[in-house]
Design a protein around this motif. Structure first.
Motif, PDB file in Angstrom:
ATOM      1  N   LYS A   1       0.882  -1.100  -0.181  1.00 55.92           N
ATOM      2  CA  LYS A   1      -0.043  -0.146  -0.119  1.00 55.92           C
ATOM      3  C   LYS A   1       1.050   1.238   0.024  1.00 55.92           C
ATOM      4  CE  LYS A   1      -3.554  -2.353   2.824  1.00 55.92           C
ATOM      5  NZ  LYS A   1      -4.201  -2.662   4.095  1.00 55.92           N
ATOM      6  N   PRO A   2       0.571   2.197  -0.566  1.00 54.29           N
ATOM      7  CA  PRO A   2       1.188   3.501  -0.923  1.00 54.29           C
ATOM      8  C   PRO A   2       1.057   4.179   0.340  1.00 54.29           C
ATOM      9  CG  PRO A   2      -0.346   3.462  -2.711  1.00 54.29           C
ATOM     10  CD  PRO A   2      -0.759   2.307  -2.049  1.00 54.29           C
ATOM     11  N   TYR A   3       2.252   4.720   1.194  1.00 49.10           N
ATOM     12  CA  TYR A   3       2.065   5.515   2.373  1.00 49.10           C
ATOM     13  C   TYR A   3       2.650   6.918   2.308  1.00 49.10           C
ATOM     14  CZ  TYR A   3       7.138   4.705   1.747  1.00 49.10           C
ATOM     15  OH  TYR A   3       8.636   4.604   1.298  1.00 49.10           O
ATOM     16  N   VAL A   4       3.090   7.264   0.962  1.00 47.50           N
ATOM     17  CA  VAL A   4       3.346   8.831   0.907  1.00 47.50           C
ATOM     18  C   VAL A   4       1.736   9.659   0.917  1.00 47.50           C
ATOM     19  CG1 VAL A   4       3.941  10.431  -0.743  1.00 47.50           C
ATOM     20  CG2 VAL A   4       5.327   8.401  -0.356  1.00 47.50           C
ATOM     21  N   VAL A   5       1.792  10.604   1.985  1.00 45.19           N
ATOM     22  CA  VAL A   5       0.424  10.923   2.022  1.00 45.19           C
ATOM     23  C   VAL A   5       0.044  11.961   0.764  1.00 45.19           C
ATOM     24  CG1 VAL A   5      -0.963  12.822   3.335  1.00 45.19           C
ATOM     25  CG2 VAL A   5       0.277  10.837   4.565  1.00 45.19           C
ATOM     26  N   SER A   6       1.262  12.740   0.396  1.00 45.42           N
ATOM     27  CA  SER A   6       0.969  13.508  -0.664  1.00 45.42           C
ATOM     28  C   SER A   6       2.275  13.955  -1.277  1.00 45.42           C
ATOM     29  CB  SER A   6       0.357  14.880  -0.352  1.00 45.42           C
ATOM     30  OG  SER A   6       1.297  15.748   0.552  1.00 45.42           O
ATOM     31  N   LEU A   7       2.367  14.293  -2.676  1.00 49.67           N
ATOM     32  CA  LEU A   7       3.596  14.644  -3.524  1.00 49.67           C
ATOM     33  C   LEU A   7       3.065  15.522  -4.238  1.00 49.67           C
ATOM     34  CD1 LEU A   7       6.191  12.088  -4.756  1.00 49.67           C
ATOM     35  CD2 LEU A   7       5.614  14.075  -5.867  1.00 49.67           C
ATOM     36  N   GLU A   8       3.882  16.796  -4.138  1.00 44.64           N
ATOM     37  CA  GLU A   8       3.887  18.144  -5.125  1.00 44.64           C
ATOM     38  C   GLU A   8       5.023  18.080  -5.633  1.00 44.64           C
ATOM     39  OE1 GLU A   8       1.547  21.250  -2.985  1.00 44.64           O
ATOM     40  OE2 GLU A   8       2.649  20.256  -1.498  1.00 44.64           O
TER      41      GLU A   8
END
Length: 192
Positions: free
Chosen positions: A115-122
């Motif tokens: 499962k992805p665990y990066v909350v957000s990436l800008e």
């Protein structure tokens, strides 16, 4: 055979990735801000590294071990991970576009237990007219839900045991290293 310039760029990228934290597995002390040489399986601790933050992380890792240090629930709270790249002179626009695309893909490819665990990436390219960009061309801001997730994402040079770091991010670092002349990495706890 890896060229001297390529090794130098890779070392610069690894050093920049450690600006706000540093760990060398098995290193029991930080000696005058340096760790043993890379030939001994260690990473050089450059002058630019924030020694206070690095020493604190090193102490935490030694205290709790890599499994706990990289656990999702280790030190919860929003963490921002800011990355800026300055490319080598010969890096084509197409290669820079590939860097942007591959970095953005980490938002879903960086996974833990599937499962992805990066909350957000800008992500974006330099557009400032202030003249203070130091020739950095691309910027990325990642948000993590805990220091443990950030530690798992960063991996090497902090965590050297591949069971406790993200393979997708490690693969990206190996891809981008030869393309980057310099990088800046800055991590902070939100609202602290």
């Amino acid at each position: 055979m890896t060229s001297v310039k390529s090794r130098s760029v890779q070392r610069a990228f690894v050093a920049a990735a450690a600006i706000s934290m540093f760990f060398v597995s098995g290193c029991s002390a930080v000696n005058n801000g340096t760790a043993p040489s890379p030939a001994a399986g260690r990473v050089i601790f450059p002058e630019e590294v924030d020694k206070g933050a690095a020493a604190a992380l090193h102490a935490d890792l030694l205290k709790v071990g890599p499994e706990r240090f990289t656990a999702s629930d280790y030190k919860p709270g929003e963490i921002r991970h800011v990355v800026l790249f300055k490319f080598t002179g010969g890096t084509s626009v197409a290669k820079q576009d590939e860097v942007m695309s591959r970095f953005r893909a980490l938002a879903t490819e960086a996974t833990r237990d599937g499962k992805p665990y990066v909350v957000s990436l800008e992500a974006g390219t330099q557009t400032s007219g202030e003249g203070a960009g130091q020739n950095m061309k691309q910027a990325f801001i990642l948000t993590f839900a805990s220091e443990g997730d950030r530690n798992y994402y960063v991996g090497s040079p902090i965590v050297s045991d591949s069971r406790f770091y993200d393979k997708a991010h490690q693969s990206f670092k190996e891809f981008v290293g030869p393309l980057v002349e310099s990088a800046l990495v800055f991590d902070f706890n939100v609202n602290k």
